[in-house]
Design a protein around this motif. Structure first.
Motif, PDB file in Angstrom:
ATOM      1  N   ASP A  92       0.839  -1.208   0.000  1.00 56.95           N
ATOM      2  CA  ASP A  92       0.000   0.000   0.000  1.00 56.95           C
ATOM      3  C   ASP A  92       0.870   1.252   0.000  1.00 56.95           C
ATOM      4  OD1 ASP A  92      -0.928   0.133   3.556  1.00 56.95           O
ATOM      5  OD2 ASP A  92       0.998  -0.020   2.537  1.00 56.95           O
ATOM      6  N   LYS A 122      -2.477   7.717   2.492  1.00 53.71           N
ATOM      7  CA  LYS A 122      -3.180   7.185   3.651  1.00 53.71           C
ATOM      8  C   LYS A 122      -3.902   8.242   4.482  1.00 53.71           C
ATOM      9  CE  LYS A 122      -0.022   3.296   3.903  1.00 53.71           C
ATOM     10  NZ  LYS A 122       0.774   3.767   2.746  1.00 53.71           N
ATOM     11  N   SER A 138      -8.548   4.926   2.085  1.00 53.46           N
ATOM     12  CA  SER A 138      -8.525   3.680   2.843  1.00 53.46           C
ATOM     13  C   SER A 138      -9.135   2.582   1.985  1.00 53.46           C
ATOM     14  CB  SER A 138      -9.300   3.819   4.157  1.00 53.46           C
ATOM     15  OG  SER A 138     -10.675   4.060   3.895  1.00 53.46           O
ATOM     16  N   GLU A 157     -10.350  -1.837   2.077  1.00 58.74           N
ATOM     17  CA  GLU A 157     -10.518  -3.068   2.833  1.00 58.74           C
ATOM     18  C   GLU A 157     -10.946  -4.187   1.898  1.00 58.74           C
ATOM     19  OE1 GLU A 157     -13.414  -2.242   5.840  1.00 58.74           O
ATOM     20  OE2 GLU A 157     -15.091  -2.216   4.441  1.00 58.74           O
TER      21      GLU A 157
END
Lengths: 114, 109
Positions: free
Chosen positions: A57, A62, A66, A68
């Motif tokens: 990443d 950041k 984000s 997931e």
């Protein structure tokens, strides 16, 4: 066999608003990638997942981005808050595994931040 | 990381003509892919070709890994071949698929 699915295809938001993109990879593909493509350029990697784990990443901003990948299948990429410079096409790709490197891309989400 | 350069940046051809697109890369590669991005933005896989030669209909590709280049050949061009062609390369050290800046191909009827 279905390809990589992304939604929405288009999104227009005002700056400072949040936005989320969803990706469903090809069935059985363990590795998932998010790329950003600016106008007139090639895609650039934002983040790579091996199953549920984010293994690269380094290119993801950041402070506002984000991602997931719950249960190692679908993935969501979020931007909060969006800035004008975030306008781009966000592409999701998948591959069978990190040892089988051919990547297949979804149709992308074209984000416009006003 | 690996550097990928494509040439020419733009190519305009008459329908029926043949074309050669070139991709140079700066390091040894474990993955090299050619894509066609159509006018709707979809990246379509053309070839996965880290070495050797492959053919698919009117398209063929050759990668000479020792000389760090790959070429895409399009014969008897059709208007539907128009779009941007991307070369992308990856090596195990970097494990990041790096794209070139593309060749924009326009086929005129």
């Amino acid at each position: 066999e279905a390809g990589v699915v992304q939604s929405p295809r288009y999104k227009i938001i005002e700056k400072k608003q949040p936005v989320a993109f969803w990706c469903n990879p090809i069935s059985g593909h363990n590795t998932l990638y998010w790329y950003r493509q600016n106008l007139g350029q090639g895609p650039e990697l934002l983040i790579r997942y091996e199953n549920e784990e984010a293994v690269d990443d380094s290119q993801l901003p950041k402070d506002r981005f984000s991602a997931e990948r719950l249960k190692g299948v679908d993935s969501t990429l979020k931007i909060q808050p969006a800035e004008l410079g975030d306008s781009a096409v966000y592409l999701c790709a998948s591959s069978l595994s990190r040892n089988s490197y051919e990547q297949y891309f979804g149709p992308g989400t074209r984000l416009t931040v006003t | 990381g690996i550097q990928v350069e494509q040439s020419p940046p733009d190519l305009i051809l008459q329908e029926g003509a043949n074309s050669t697109l070139r991709c140079n890369f700066s390091d040894s590669v474990n993955n090299l892919q050619w894509f066609h991005q159509n006018p709707w933005g979809q990246l379509i896989n053309l070839f996965y070709i880290p070495s050797g030669t492959k053919q698919n209909g009117r398209l063929s590709a050759t990668t000479v890994a020792t000389e760090r280049y790959s070429s895409l050949y399009i014969s008897s061009s059709q208007t539907t071949d128009s779009g941007v062609y991307f070369c992308a390369a990856l090596n195990f050290g970097n494990e990041k698929l790096t794209f070139g800046t593309g060749t924009r191909l326009t086929i005129i009827p």
